[in-house]
Design an enzyme around this catalytic site. Structure first.
Site, PDB file in Angstrom:
ATOM      1  N   SER A 178      11.640   6.011  -0.640  1.00  0.00           N
ATOM      2  CA  SER A 178      10.596   5.786   0.354  1.00  0.00           C
ATOM      3  C   SER A 178      10.157   4.337   0.480  1.00  0.00           C
ATOM      4  O   SER A 178       9.646   3.928   1.524  1.00  0.00           O
ATOM      5  CB  SER A 178       9.374   6.654   0.024  1.00  0.00           C
ATOM      6  N   HIS A 188       2.045   3.756  -1.367  1.00  0.00           N
ATOM      7  CA  HIS A 188       3.215   3.165  -0.718  1.00  0.00           C
ATOM      8  C   HIS A 188       2.778   1.915   0.058  1.00  0.00           C
ATOM      9  O   HIS A 188       1.616   1.795   0.449  1.00  0.00           O
ATOM     10  CB  HIS A 188       3.873   4.164   0.244  1.00  0.00           C
TER      11      HIS A 188
END
Length: 268
Positions: free
Chosen positions: A44, A250
């Site tokens: 990711s 993230h």
């Protein structure tokens, strides 16, 4: 005084010349990389989860037009571009479904992988919902995996990349530290934050060691994210996002363009 000014002038000229040569060398390297195909692999952090602007056809892989591979491709126009990175990918997933685009013409490969193998999501869930001692225990379990099992997993992936793309420049990029320590900041305790940062350093060291052993380039994003961690006031990382839990921890779009892309530019 005149001598001092002259010395300063000459020094400035030399610095300018040096910077010019560095820029020329960097441009030449990018041009060489763009001459062949570029394949972006990994998890990711390479697909761009957290950056938004996801490509609909990528489905649950959540590939973003703001992710560093997509930005690099747009700036350098390589002869071909395969954006194969996928949210949640582990080393086995890379082996099973991401290497098909590699061939003898591939000149550049990027990859971030290893965090999911070590249980990244479970570590963060445990640390957010449990006590300091439970958090540290889960981190120690992850570190034991990184020490004993992850190196072999990385070796298998790196060997497969080299076998399929024998001439490619392979850039292995690590993970940022999550927290700026010593700040007044809501959320996790300082004990947890420090341990999580230590775990990031631990996995980066392991990834760098295996990348170097394969003569790949390691890109360290901890430098570019410095001052932009969670609790910094100008974070390039999402903290817990209860509306979209998958984006938690993230990089934001700014983290991709300001944190990951410069490191990849310098390494490519």
């Amino acid at each position: 005084m005149r001598r001092s000014r002259l010395t300063g002038f000459v020094t400035s000229l030399l610095l300018a010349a040096g910077l010019g040569l560095t820029g020329a060398a960097s441009a030449q390297a990018s041009s060489t990389a763009a001459a062949g195909g570029y394949v972006a692999l990994g998890d990711s952090y390479s697909s761009g989860v957290g950056a938004g602007s996801y490509i609909s056809s990528s489905g649950s892989c959540n590939r973003s037009t703001r992710a560093y591979p997509y930005l690099w491709n747009a700036a350098h126009s390589p002869s071909s571009f395969a954006f194969n990175a996928c949210s949640g990918a582990k080393t086995d997933d890379v082996l099973a479904s991401q290497l098909g685009s590699l061939n003898s013409s591939t000149s550049l490969v990027s990859i971030t992988v290893g965090g999911n193998d070590a249980g990244f999501a479970d570590v963060m869930t445990t640390c957010v919902t449990s006590s300091d001692s439970t958090c540290l225990s889960r981190i120690n379990t992850a570190k034991a995996y990184v020490a004993n099992t992850l190196p072999g997993k990385l070796d298998t992936v790196y060997n497969a990349i080299r076998a399929k793309a024998p001439s490619a420049r392979v850039v292995v990029i690590g993970y940022p530290r999550f927290y700026l320590l010593g700040q007044s900041c809501l959320g996790l305790s300082e004990t947890k934050r420090s341990a999580i940062n230590g775990a990031a350093d631990y996995i980066d060291a392991a990834i760098k060691a295996r990348a170097t052993a394969h003569n790949f380039v390691f890109g360290d994003v901890r430098t570019t994210f410095s001052g932009h961690e969670i609790c910094s006031g100008n974070s390039w990382l999402h903290s817990v996002n209860w509306l979209n839990i998958g984006e938690s921890y993230h990089p934001t779009a700014a983290g991709q363009s300001g944190g990951y892309l410069p490191v990849f530019n310098n390494a490519a």
